[in-house]
Write a protein that holds these residues in place. Sequence first.
Motif, PDB file in Angstrom:
ATOM      1  N   LYS A   1      30.393  69.623  63.390  1.00 14.70           N
ATOM      2  CA  LYS A   1      29.138  70.174  63.917  1.00 14.70           C
ATOM      3  C   LYS A   1      29.139  71.698  63.817  1.00 14.70           C
ATOM      4  O   LYS A   1      28.124  72.299  63.454  1.00 14.70           O
ATOM      5  N   GLN A   2      30.274  72.329  64.100  1.00 15.10           N
ATOM      6  CA  GLN A   2      30.377  73.788  64.021  1.00 15.10           C
ATOM      7  C   GLN A   2      30.080  74.271  62.608  1.00 15.10           C
ATOM      8  O   GLN A   2      29.351  75.236  62.402  1.00 15.10           O
ATOM      9  N   ARG A   3      30.649  73.590  61.625  1.00 13.80           N
ATOM     10  CA  ARG A   3      30.418  73.983  60.236  1.00 13.80           C
ATOM     11  C   ARG A   3      28.962  73.754  59.840  1.00 13.80           C
ATOM     12  O   ARG A   3      28.378  74.574  59.134  1.00 13.80           O
ATOM     13  N   GLU A   4      28.369  72.659  60.318  1.00 17.90           N
ATOM     14  CA  GLU A   4      26.954  72.397  60.020  1.00 17.90           C
ATOM     15  C   GLU A   4      26.063  73.475  60.620  1.00 17.90           C
ATOM     16  O   GLU A   4      25.117  73.940  59.973  1.00 17.90           O
ATOM     17  N   VAL A   5      26.354  73.886  61.824  1.00  9.29           N
ATOM     18  CA  VAL A   5      25.544  74.913  62.490  1.00  9.29           C
ATOM     19  C   VAL A   5      25.737  76.264  61.807  1.00  9.29           C
ATOM     20  O   VAL A   5      24.769  76.988  61.553  1.00  9.29           O
ATOM     21  N   ASP A   6      26.996  76.609  61.498  1.00  8.34           N
ATOM     22  CA  ASP A   6      27.280  77.893  60.864  1.00  8.34           C
ATOM     23  C   ASP A   6      26.590  78.028  59.515  1.00  8.34           C
ATOM     24  O   ASP A   6      26.056  79.086  59.185  1.00  8.34           O
ATOM     25  N   GLU A   7      26.628  76.957  58.726  1.00  3.40           N
ATOM     26  CA  GLU A   7      26.084  77.026  57.368  1.00  3.40           C
ATOM     27  C   GLU A   7      24.655  76.490  57.263  1.00  3.40           C
ATOM     28  O   GLU A   7      24.068  76.504  56.183  1.00  3.40           O
ATOM     29  N   ARG A   8      24.117  75.974  58.370  1.00  2.84           N
ATOM     30  CA  ARG A   8      22.756  75.427  58.423  1.00  2.84           C
ATOM     31  C   ARG A   8      22.535  74.356  57.358  1.00  2.84           C
ATOM     32  O   ARG A   8      21.531  74.374  56.626  1.00  2.84           O
TER      33      ARG A   8
ATOM     34  N   SER B   1      33.417  67.988  66.644  1.00  2.00           N
ATOM     35  CA  SER B   1      33.087  69.365  67.006  1.00  2.00           C
ATOM     36  C   SER B   1      33.252  70.302  65.808  1.00  2.00           C
ATOM     37  O   SER B   1      32.403  71.165  65.563  1.00  2.00           O
TER      38      SER B   1
END
Length: 147
Positions: free
Chosen positions: A34-41, A31
Amino acid sequence: MALIDKLKQEQKSAMRAKDKIRLGTIRLALSAIKQREVDERITLSDDEIVAVLTKMVKQRRDSFAQYESAGRQDLADAEKAEITVLEEFMPQPLTETEVAALIANAVTESSAKGMQDMGKVMALLKPQLQGRADMGKVSGLVKAQLA
């Protein structure tokens, strides 16, 4: 095998084994990634995933110390179990002598003369030591060598 793939495989294994603590910890790690991937695209590399796991371990160590000082052994044990699971996915820690050798090499390589060059030395060390040594302790060792 990429670290994210290893985490997903271990998640499936924990589900099959009905190991709730392990499963919950791996889910928390996935999680956070994934959160960091979504935040930083972006898609995180293994080194960036290790940085996320390192941060999670550090947070749990802080919580562990606070729970122990407050006399909440049940919560401290839960944090310790999560630390154990997370550390399985981190690279092998370096010994004191290996860290000292890398620091000496970085000081020589950067031609550091004093404390004003600490940033250069730390910039060389961080990629080599990320997740393999406590950067706070490394910083203290570098300061001692440059002083």
